[in-house]
Design a protein around this motif. Structure first.
Motif, PDB file in Angstrom:
ATOM      1  N   ASP A 233       4.750   0.742 -13.337  1.00 29.03           N
ATOM      2  CA  ASP A 233       3.298   0.250 -13.693  1.00 29.03           C
ATOM      3  C   ASP A 233       3.260  -0.918 -12.695  1.00 29.03           C
ATOM      4  O   ASP A 233       2.453  -1.952 -12.964  1.00 29.03           O
ATOM      5  CB  ASP A 233       3.112  -0.052 -14.985  1.00 29.03           C
ATOM      6  N   VAL A 234       3.743  -0.931 -11.388  1.00 28.21           N
ATOM      7  CA  VAL A 234       3.553  -2.137 -10.607  1.00 28.21           C
ATOM      8  C   VAL A 234       2.283  -2.408 -10.362  1.00 28.21           C
ATOM      9  O   VAL A 234       1.985  -3.486 -10.388  1.00 28.21           O
ATOM     10  CB  VAL A 234       4.361  -1.853  -9.354  1.00 28.21           C
ATOM     11  N   GLU A 235       1.392  -1.369  -9.847  1.00 27.49           N
ATOM     12  CA  GLU A 235       0.191  -1.544  -9.617  1.00 27.49           C
ATOM     13  C   GLU A 235      -0.397  -2.202 -10.877  1.00 27.49           C
ATOM     14  O   GLU A 235      -1.474  -3.306 -10.814  1.00 27.49           O
ATOM     15  CB  GLU A 235      -0.430  -0.251  -9.126  1.00 27.49           C
ATOM     16  N   LEU A 236      -0.479  -1.738 -11.913  1.00 27.03           N
ATOM     17  CA  LEU A 236      -1.028  -2.079 -13.262  1.00 27.03           C
ATOM     18  C   LEU A 236      -0.527  -3.772 -13.381  1.00 27.03           C
ATOM     19  O   LEU A 236      -1.568  -4.561 -13.788  1.00 27.03           O
ATOM     20  CB  LEU A 236      -0.589  -1.339 -14.344  1.00 27.03           C
ATOM     21  N   GLN A 237       0.664  -3.930 -13.460  1.00 25.65           N
ATOM     22  CA  GLN A 237       1.017  -5.376 -13.544  1.00 25.65           C
ATOM     23  C   GLN A 237       0.413  -6.264 -12.356  1.00 25.65           C
ATOM     24  O   GLN A 237      -0.160  -7.453 -12.946  1.00 25.65           O
ATOM     25  CB  GLN A 237       2.634  -5.509 -13.319  1.00 25.65           C
ATOM     26  N   ARG A 261       3.082   2.513   1.997  1.00 24.50           N
ATOM     27  CA  ARG A 261       2.322   3.797   1.335  1.00 24.50           C
ATOM     28  C   ARG A 261       1.798   3.070  -0.075  1.00 24.50           C
ATOM     29  O   ARG A 261       0.734   3.403  -0.238  1.00 24.50           O
ATOM     30  CB  ARG A 261       3.274   4.673   1.144  1.00 24.50           C
ATOM     31  N   THR A 262       2.471   2.203  -0.583  1.00 26.61           N
ATOM     32  CA  THR A 262       2.006   1.923  -1.976  1.00 26.61           C
ATOM     33  C   THR A 262       1.310   0.487  -2.060  1.00 26.61           C
ATOM     34  O   THR A 262       0.243   0.090  -2.672  1.00 26.61           O
ATOM     35  CB  THR A 262       3.422   1.789  -2.866  1.00 26.61           C
ATOM     36  N   ASP A 282       9.993   6.135  14.198  1.00 22.11           N
ATOM     37  CA  ASP A 282       9.547   7.176  13.807  1.00 22.11           C
ATOM     38  C   ASP A 282       9.214   7.258  12.401  1.00 22.11           C
ATOM     39  O   ASP A 282       8.911   8.268  11.654  1.00 22.11           O
ATOM     40  CB  ASP A 282      10.763   8.421  13.879  1.00 22.11           C
ATOM     41  N   ALA A 283       8.914   6.175  11.918  1.00 25.60           N
ATOM     42  CA  ALA A 283       8.604   5.788  10.217  1.00 25.60           C
ATOM     43  C   ALA A 283       6.945   5.878  10.249  1.00 25.60           C
ATOM     44  O   ALA A 283       6.469   5.220  11.093  1.00 25.60           O
ATOM     45  CB  ALA A 283       9.219   4.813   9.511  1.00 25.60           C
ATOM     46  N   TRP A 284       6.322   6.632   9.161  1.00 22.82           N
ATOM     47  CA  TRP A 284       4.967   6.656   9.111  1.00 22.82           C
ATOM     48  C   TRP A 284       4.438   6.457   7.554  1.00 22.82           C
ATOM     49  O   TRP A 284       5.046   6.976   6.654  1.00 22.82           O
ATOM     50  CB  TRP A 284       4.335   8.147   9.725  1.00 22.82           C
ATOM     51  N   ALA A 285       3.315   5.873   7.478  1.00 19.33           N
ATOM     52  CA  ALA A 285       2.729   5.849   6.237  1.00 19.33           C
ATOM     53  C   ALA A 285       1.191   6.065   6.333  1.00 19.33           C
ATOM     54  O   ALA A 285       0.675   6.027   7.296  1.00 19.33           O
ATOM     55  CB  ALA A 285       2.790   4.209   5.694  1.00 19.33           C
ATOM     56  N   GLU A 286       0.686   6.738   5.137  1.00 16.94           N
ATOM     57  CA  GLU A 286      -0.478   7.224   5.267  1.00 16.94           C
ATOM     58  C   GLU A 286      -1.436   6.571   4.134  1.00 16.94           C
ATOM     59  O   GLU A 286      -0.821   6.407   2.942  1.00 16.94           O
ATOM     60  CB  GLU A 286      -0.517   8.960   4.760  1.00 16.94           C
TER      61      GLU A 286
END
Length: 364
Positions: A233-237, A261-262, A282-286
């Protein structure tokens, strides 16, 4: 001179004798006293960003001027200086606009390198400095004079780790007093983001990291709150800590696509995501562009904290002298050049804030 040479990506560095030419016009030779191990060096020696071999890495360094080429002003032989990767032409649109860290003038780090192997083969000047070596020859723009009473093991951290983290807060993000800041990653750069946000007067400085010991360190550097990144619950914290809004500024300091990403989920309306850590190429995030549009949020990159050496280094030195900026506490281990692979291994394992290579027989 002796240097730690990368001859194969992903392999241990080799301590070898290589040749260093004298400084040309506009260049400075520096005897290196200390050089910290940065994750960017590790990415380089792993081939994460491509590159030429053989190469010498190391770019977070300090030492003393030993020679200067024609046209060099403002420094003299014997002066203590930082050696940084900020090579600036001074005239391109970025430099002229006050952003030398993103100088647009290309530089050939292979054919233009001052380094040669003993058979005459060019050795890449990794990250424009090649400071895992007893001496360097760099452009005058990369060198900044520092006071003689600051220990070289602490001073060298100002060349990259500190300016990258602190500058991302002060220069790129422009964090304002009373705002809420979240820092994803509490390693060497993350800790400097944290102390930068605290000095800037942020109301809350929230550290996010998967390692409990790093969260303890984050509190020492000014974090008001700590969230374990492995929690479900990182976002909630973060929302609870910020009164349901999210953070005004989220700084991602780790080179991991997953963190990118998060991180947008932690933002408040009109919040800004600052990209500090550099994943492999070569690493990507959306993300959802609709969310950024609807909430008026933004994404900005921060290269070396958008630092102007002559402006920012004296300020950081003064903060250190006042006891407001922690430098000595960032140093985890000190090693001689012969043990550089041990220092790199410890850094890879995530056990260190910054490991420093000491030259002149001072390592331990």
């Amino acid at each position: 001179m002796r240097a730690a040479v990368c001859r194969s990506f992903g392999a241990p560095l080799e301590i070898a004798d290589i040749d260093l030419r004298p400084p040309g016009p506009g260049e400075v030779e520096v005897a290196i006293a200390a050089c910290a191990v940065c994750h960017s060096d590790i990415h380089g020696m792993d081939g994460a960003w491509g590159g030429h071999l053989p190469a010498v890495y190391g770019h977070e360094a300090a030492g003393h001027v030993t020679a200067a080429g024609a046209g060099v002003t403002g420094i003299a032989t014997g002066d203590p200086v930082l050696v940084t990767p900020i090579r600036a032409c001074g005239t391109c649109p970025s430099c002229a606009g006050g952003h030398p860290a993103t100088c647009e003038t290309p530089h050939d780090r292979v054919q233009g390198s001052p380094l040669r192997d003993r058979d005459g083969t060019p050795v890449e000047q990794g990250i424009s400095a090649a400071a895992f070596a007893e001496r360097v020859v760099v452009d005058r723009s990369q060198v900044q004079k520092i006071p003689a009473d600051i220990g070289m093991d602490a001073a060298c951290l100002l060349s990259c780790g500190v300016i990258t983290g602190f500058g991302a807060v002060a220069n790129t993000a422009g964090v304002k007093p009373g705002s809420d800041v979240a820092v994803v990653g509490a390693g060497g750069v993350g800790l400097n983001c944290i102390q930068g946000a605290a000095i800037a007067g942020a109301a809350r400085v929230i550290a996010v990291d998967p390692v409990p010991e790093k969260l303890d360190a984050a509190r020492e550097f000014g974090a008001t709150d700590a969230v374990l990144a492995t929690d479900n619950d990182v976002e909630l914290q973060i929302m609870r800590l910020t009164g349901g809004r999210g953070a005004d500024t989220v700084l991602v300091t780790v080179g991991a696509a997953g963190a990118y990403r998060t991180a947008p989920r932690f933002l408040a309306p009109r919040g800004q995501l600052i990209a500090v850590g550099m994943p492999p190429s070569d690493a990507w995030a959306e993300w959802s562009p609709a969310d950024f549009s609807y909430y008026g949020q933004g994404i900005r990159g921060s290269c070396l904290g958008d630092t102007v050496l002559s402006r920012d280094i004296p300020y950081l030195v003064e903060l250190y002298r006042q006891g407001r900026l922690k430098l000595d506490e960032l140093v985890t281990g000190r090693y001689p050049l012969e043990r550089i692979n041990d220092a790199i291994g410890d850094t890879r394992a995530g056990r260190s804030r910054r490991n420093v290579i000491l030259f002149g027989g001072n390592g331990r």
